[in-house]
Write a protein that holds these residues in place. Structure first.
Motif, PDB file in Angstrom:
ATOM      1  N   VAL A 172      -2.987   8.376   3.398  1.00  0.00           N
ATOM      2  CA  VAL A 172      -3.475   6.842   3.579  1.00  0.00           C
ATOM      3  C   VAL A 172      -3.162   6.350   4.909  1.00  0.00           C
ATOM      4  O   VAL A 172      -4.253   5.446   5.440  1.00  0.00           O
ATOM      5  CB  VAL A 172      -2.111   6.048   2.514  1.00  0.00           C
ATOM      6  CG1 VAL A 172      -2.145   4.723   3.031  1.00  0.00           C
ATOM      7  CG2 VAL A 172      -2.390   6.383   1.196  1.00  0.00           C
ATOM      8  N   GLY A 174      -6.538   7.008   6.441  1.00  0.00           N
ATOM      9  CA  GLY A 174      -7.598   6.035   6.048  1.00  0.00           C
ATOM     10  C   GLY A 174      -7.430   4.555   6.717  1.00  0.00           C
ATOM     11  O   GLY A 174      -8.547   3.953   7.180  1.00  0.00           O
ATOM     12  N   GLY A 206     -13.860   2.525   2.382  1.00  0.00           N
ATOM     13  CA  GLY A 206     -12.484   2.363   1.739  1.00  0.00           C
ATOM     14  C   GLY A 206     -12.917   2.048   0.385  1.00  0.00           C
ATOM     15  O   GLY A 206     -12.101   2.608  -0.647  1.00  0.00           O
ATOM     16  N   VAL A 232       1.677   4.104  -3.045  1.00  0.00           N
ATOM     17  CA  VAL A 232       1.276   5.637  -2.821  1.00  0.00           C
ATOM     18  C   VAL A 232       2.598   6.436  -3.057  1.00  0.00           C
ATOM     19  O   VAL A 232       2.753   7.526  -3.696  1.00  0.00           O
ATOM     20  CB  VAL A 232       0.979   6.034  -1.228  1.00  0.00           C
ATOM     21  CG1 VAL A 232       0.927   7.496  -1.126  1.00  0.00           C
ATOM     22  CG2 VAL A 232      -0.445   5.348  -1.167  1.00  0.00           C
ATOM     23  N   LEU A 259       0.781  -1.283   0.144  1.00  0.00           N
ATOM     24  CA  LEU A 259      -0.058   0.049   0.041  1.00  0.00           C
ATOM     25  C   LEU A 259       0.915   1.350   0.056  1.00  0.00           C
ATOM     26  O   LEU A 259       0.728   2.048  -0.755  1.00  0.00           O
ATOM     27  CB  LEU A 259      -0.784   0.128   1.143  1.00  0.00           C
ATOM     28  CG  LEU A 259      -1.883   1.325   1.551  1.00  0.00           C
ATOM     29  CD1 LEU A 259      -2.835   1.474   0.454  1.00  0.00           C
ATOM     30  CD2 LEU A 259      -2.486   1.104   2.746  1.00  0.00           C
ATOM     31  N   PHE A 260       1.778   1.436   0.797  1.00  0.00           N
ATOM     32  CA  PHE A 260       2.719   2.503   1.050  1.00  0.00           C
ATOM     33  C   PHE A 260       3.437   2.967  -0.084  1.00  0.00           C
ATOM     34  O   PHE A 260       3.971   3.834  -0.678  1.00  0.00           O
ATOM     35  CB  PHE A 260       3.317   2.758   2.306  1.00  0.00           C
ATOM     36  CG  PHE A 260       2.481   3.017   3.511  1.00  0.00           C
ATOM     37  CD1 PHE A 260       2.043   4.571   3.701  1.00  0.00           C
ATOM     38  CD2 PHE A 260       1.972   2.129   4.214  1.00  0.00           C
ATOM     39  CE1 PHE A 260       1.241   4.738   4.715  1.00  0.00           C
ATOM     40  CE2 PHE A 260       1.067   2.561   5.231  1.00  0.00           C
ATOM     41  CZ  PHE A 260       0.659   3.873   5.459  1.00  0.00           C
TER      42      PHE A 260
END
Length: 98
Positions: free
Chosen positions: A53, A56, A95, A37, A33-34
């Motif tokens: 993020v 979230g 989400g 991003v 995920l990171f």
């Protein structure tokens, strides 16, 4: 879903292994995920993108904590752990809409 089996865990070592297993399953998700991003956002706005993020993720965990806390206080830790898994559903639904 990973926390749903936690009510069946007994003892300190069982809990330690269960939570370690959950961490091993969640870590690749966070890394991916990171990483996405970082690759998608411009470098000059990376702090803002990571903050959004991270916020979230926290908003997704808040319903789980809100559901599990009173159950664990009024009943047992096992019941609270089961509700923690179910309590994340609203955050997941929110989400997916964004």
């Amino acid at each position: 879903m990973l926390t749903l089996p936690l009510p069946a865990v007994s003892g300190l070592w069982g809990a330690a292994f269960a939570v370690a297993g959950i961490g091993l399953a969640v870590a690749p998700h966070l890394i991916a995920l990171f990483g996405l991003v970082e690759g998608a956002g411009p470098a000059e706005r990376m702090g803002e993108a990571m903050t959004v993020v991270g916020s979230g993720l926290i908003l997704g965990q808040a319903p789980a904590a809100a559901a599990a806390g009173p159950v664990a206080s009024g009943g047992s830790a096992e019941a609270g752990a089961g509700w923690a898994g179910a309590g994340r559903a609203p955050g997941r639904l929110l989400g997916r809409r964004t």
